[in-house]
Design a protein around this motif. Sequence first.
Motif, mmCIF file in Angstrom:
data_model
loop_
_atom_site.group_PDB
_atom_site.id
_atom_site.type_symbol
_atom_site.label_atom_id
_atom_site.label_comp_id
_atom_site.label_asym_id
_atom_site.label_seq_id
_atom_site.Cartn_x
_atom_site.Cartn_y
_atom_site.Cartn_z
ATOM 1 N N HIS A 60 9.095 -19.813 1.798
ATOM 2 C CA HIS A 60 8.815 -19.067 3.015
ATOM 3 C C HIS A 60 7.335 -19.145 3.366
ATOM 4 N N GLY A 61 6.482 -19.027 2.358
ATOM 5 C CA GLY A 61 5.053 -19.194 2.560
ATOM 6 C C GLY A 61 4.278 -17.944 2.934
ATOM 7 N N ASP A 62 4.988 -16.896 3.384
ATOM 8 C CA ASP A 62 4.326 -15.626 3.715
ATOM 9 C C ASP A 62 5.319 -14.489 3.467
ATOM 10 N N LEU A 63 5.911 -14.495 2.274
ATOM 11 C CA LEU A 63 7.023 -13.606 1.970
ATOM 12 C C LEU A 63 6.531 -12.208 1.596
ATOM 13 N N GLN A 64 5.786 -11.598 2.501
ATOM 14 C CA GLN A 64 5.350 -10.217 2.294
ATOM 15 C C GLN A 64 6.568 -9.297 2.237
ATOM 16 N N ILE A 65 6.416 -8.194 1.548
ATOM 17 C CA ILE A 65 7.517 -7.248 1.399
ATOM 18 C C ILE A 65 8.027 -6.756 2.757
ATOM 19 N N ALA A 66 7.137 -6.661 3.748
ATOM 20 C CA ALA A 66 7.534 -6.187 5.077
ATOM 21 C C ALA A 66 8.335 -7.228 5.849
ATOM 22 N N HIS A 67 8.437 -8.442 5.330
ATOM 23 C CA HIS A 67 9.178 -9.499 6.011
ATOM 24 C C HIS A 67 10.618 -9.631 5.515
ATOM 25 N N VAL A 68 10.996 -8.807 4.537
ATOM 26 C CA VAL A 68 12.365 -8.813 4.000
ATOM 27 C C VAL A 68 13.048 -7.521 4.416
ATOM 28 N N PHE A 69 14.173 -7.633 5.132
ATOM 29 C CA PHE A 69 14.867 -6.455 5.648
ATOM 30 C C PHE A 69 16.157 -6.214 4.873
ATOM 31 N N VAL A 70 16.420 -4.918 4.637
ATOM 32 C CA VAL A 70 17.608 -4.520 3.885
ATOM 33 C C VAL A 70 18.346 -3.415 4.630
ATOM 34 N N ASP A 71 19.638 -3.368 4.402
ATOM 35 C CA ASP A 71 20.476 -2.256 4.855
ATOM 36 C C ASP A 71 21.226 -1.782 3.634
ATOM 37 N N GLY A 72 20.795 -0.634 3.076
ATOM 38 C CA GLY A 72 21.331 -0.214 1.787
ATOM 39 C C GLY A 72 20.863 -1.181 0.718
ATOM 40 N N ASP A 73 21.829 -1.832 0.065
ATOM 41 C CA ASP A 73 21.505 -2.775 -0.996
ATOM 42 C C ASP A 73 21.679 -4.232 -0.560
ATOM 43 N N GLY A 112 0.794 -1.224 0.000
ATOM 44 C CA GLY A 112 0.000 0.000 0.000
ATOM 45 C C GLY A 112 0.822 1.266 0.000
ATOM 46 N N GLU A 113 2.157 1.137 0.064
ATOM 47 C CA GLU A 113 3.052 2.297 0.041
ATOM 48 C C GLU A 113 4.123 2.091 -1.023
ATOM 49 N N PRO A 114 4.577 3.181 -1.681
ATOM 50 C CA PRO A 114 5.686 3.025 -2.626
ATOM 51 C C PRO A 114 6.943 2.551 -1.901
ATOM 52 N N SER A 115 7.670 1.635 -2.511
ATOM 53 C CA SER A 115 8.924 1.177 -1.924
ATOM 54 C C SER A 115 10.035 2.165 -2.266
ATOM 55 N N THR A 116 10.753 2.611 -1.242
ATOM 56 C CA THR A 116 11.880 3.530 -1.463
ATOM 57 C C THR A 116 13.195 2.778 -1.565
ATOM 58 N N SER A 117 13.169 1.457 -1.496
ATOM 59 C CA SER A 117 14.397 0.679 -1.630
ATOM 60 C C SER A 117 14.924 0.760 -3.063
ATOM 61 N N SER A 118 16.227 0.637 -3.196
ATOM 62 C CA SER A 118 16.881 0.791 -4.496
ATOM 63 C C SER A 118 16.623 -0.407 -5.397
ATOM 64 N N PRO A 119 16.790 -0.233 -6.707
ATOM 65 C CA PRO A 119 16.707 -1.391 -7.605
ATOM 66 C C PRO A 119 17.681 -2.494 -7.207
ATOM 67 N N ALA A 120 18.872 -2.103 -6.715
ATOM 68 C CA ALA A 120 19.851 -3.109 -6.290
ATOM 69 C C ALA A 120 19.354 -3.906 -5.093
ATOM 70 N N ALA A 121 18.612 -3.246 -4.190
ATOM 71 C CA ALA A 121 18.057 -3.963 -3.038
ATOM 72 C C ALA A 121 17.005 -4.964 -3.497
ATOM 73 N N TRP A 122 16.171 -4.584 -4.450
ATOM 74 C CA TRP A 122 15.179 -5.521 -4.992
ATOM 75 C C TRP A 122 15.868 -6.680 -5.699
ATOM 76 N N GLU A 123 16.949 -6.391 -6.402
ATOM 77 C CA GLU A 123 17.687 -7.463 -7.067
ATOM 78 C C GLU A 123 18.301 -8.406 -6.032
ATOM 79 N N ALA A 124 18.815 -7.827 -4.941
ATOM 80 C CA ALA A 124 19.374 -8.649 -3.866
ATOM 81 C C ALA A 124 18.288 -9.516 -3.229
ATOM 82 N N ALA A 125 17.082 -8.975 -3.114
ATOM 83 C CA ALA A 125 15.967 -9.764 -2.575
ATOM 84 C C ALA A 125 15.664 -10.946 -3.484
ATOM 85 N N GLY A 126 15.673 -10.705 -4.789
ATOM 86 C CA GLY A 126 15.456 -11.799 -5.730
ATOM 87 C C GLY A 126 16.515 -12.879 -5.609
ATOM 88 N N ALA A 127 17.780 -12.463 -5.431
ATOM 89 C CA ALA A 127 18.865 -13.429 -5.278
ATOM 90 C C ALA A 127 18.706 -14.240 -3.996
#
Length: 248
Positions: free
Chosen positions: A152-165, A71-86
């Motif tokens: 994971h079974g409940d991999l909501q965006i709020a359940h993945v934590f990042v520091d920078g990328d 419900g909110e725009p993600s301010t995380s970087s494209p690199a952070a999203w790529e790291a999440a995919g990895a």
Amino acid sequence: MDEVEVVVAHAERATLRVGDVFLKVDPDQARIDIEVAAMALAPVPTPRVLWHRPPVLAIAAVPGRALGRLGEPSTSSPAAWEAAGAAVRKLHDGPPPSWHGRAGRGPDELAAALDAECAWLVRNGVLPAGLVTRNRQVAEAALRPWTPEFTHGDLQIAHVFVDGDEITGIIDWSEAGRGDALYDLATLALGHEEHLGDLFAGYGTDVDLDVIHAWWSLRSLLAVRWLLDHGFDPFAPGCEVDVLRSRL
């Protein structure tokens, strides 16, 4: 003294935060046992278990911040999203646990649950019949055979934590188990379609976009009643009902 913060609370379970410690209160011992076992097995960063005295599980906070919020725009970087995919790819490549998780329901079981929820949504006037029918059609693509993977079974965006990328931790493993890998990817990207390219780049293998869209419709249709019953608002901007409307 640190204040007690109520992170989430409903009839099934509650999570409290006191300083850098999270206290998860859950009367369902099986869910707690799965969470502890899954975090021990997962080949990705997870919270450290401090102690476990049923019905309470104490875990340490992970550094960083959530990748985003539904419900909110993600301010995380494209690199952070790529790291999440990895990280998700690494999880799915790990040896799957012996038990089935939320993402492990077969096509017949899902179809029956979906038909029941669709009927309830229309019968009670919660959603227009046309919206439900269209999303039920889209959801059909998710009802196919799949190879069991560590999910994971409940991999909501709020359940993945990042520091920078960098991914610093993935939390809330009570629904983990053998399941459909694309359910995890769809859940993570729910409401954030603009980040699919970065997520898939990190994941590193071809992904059937029709199945991702199908899981968005299926997951949202199944979630609406539960959310309403537990004090959440699926009609909030960018949340489940908006996801369903986007399929029209």
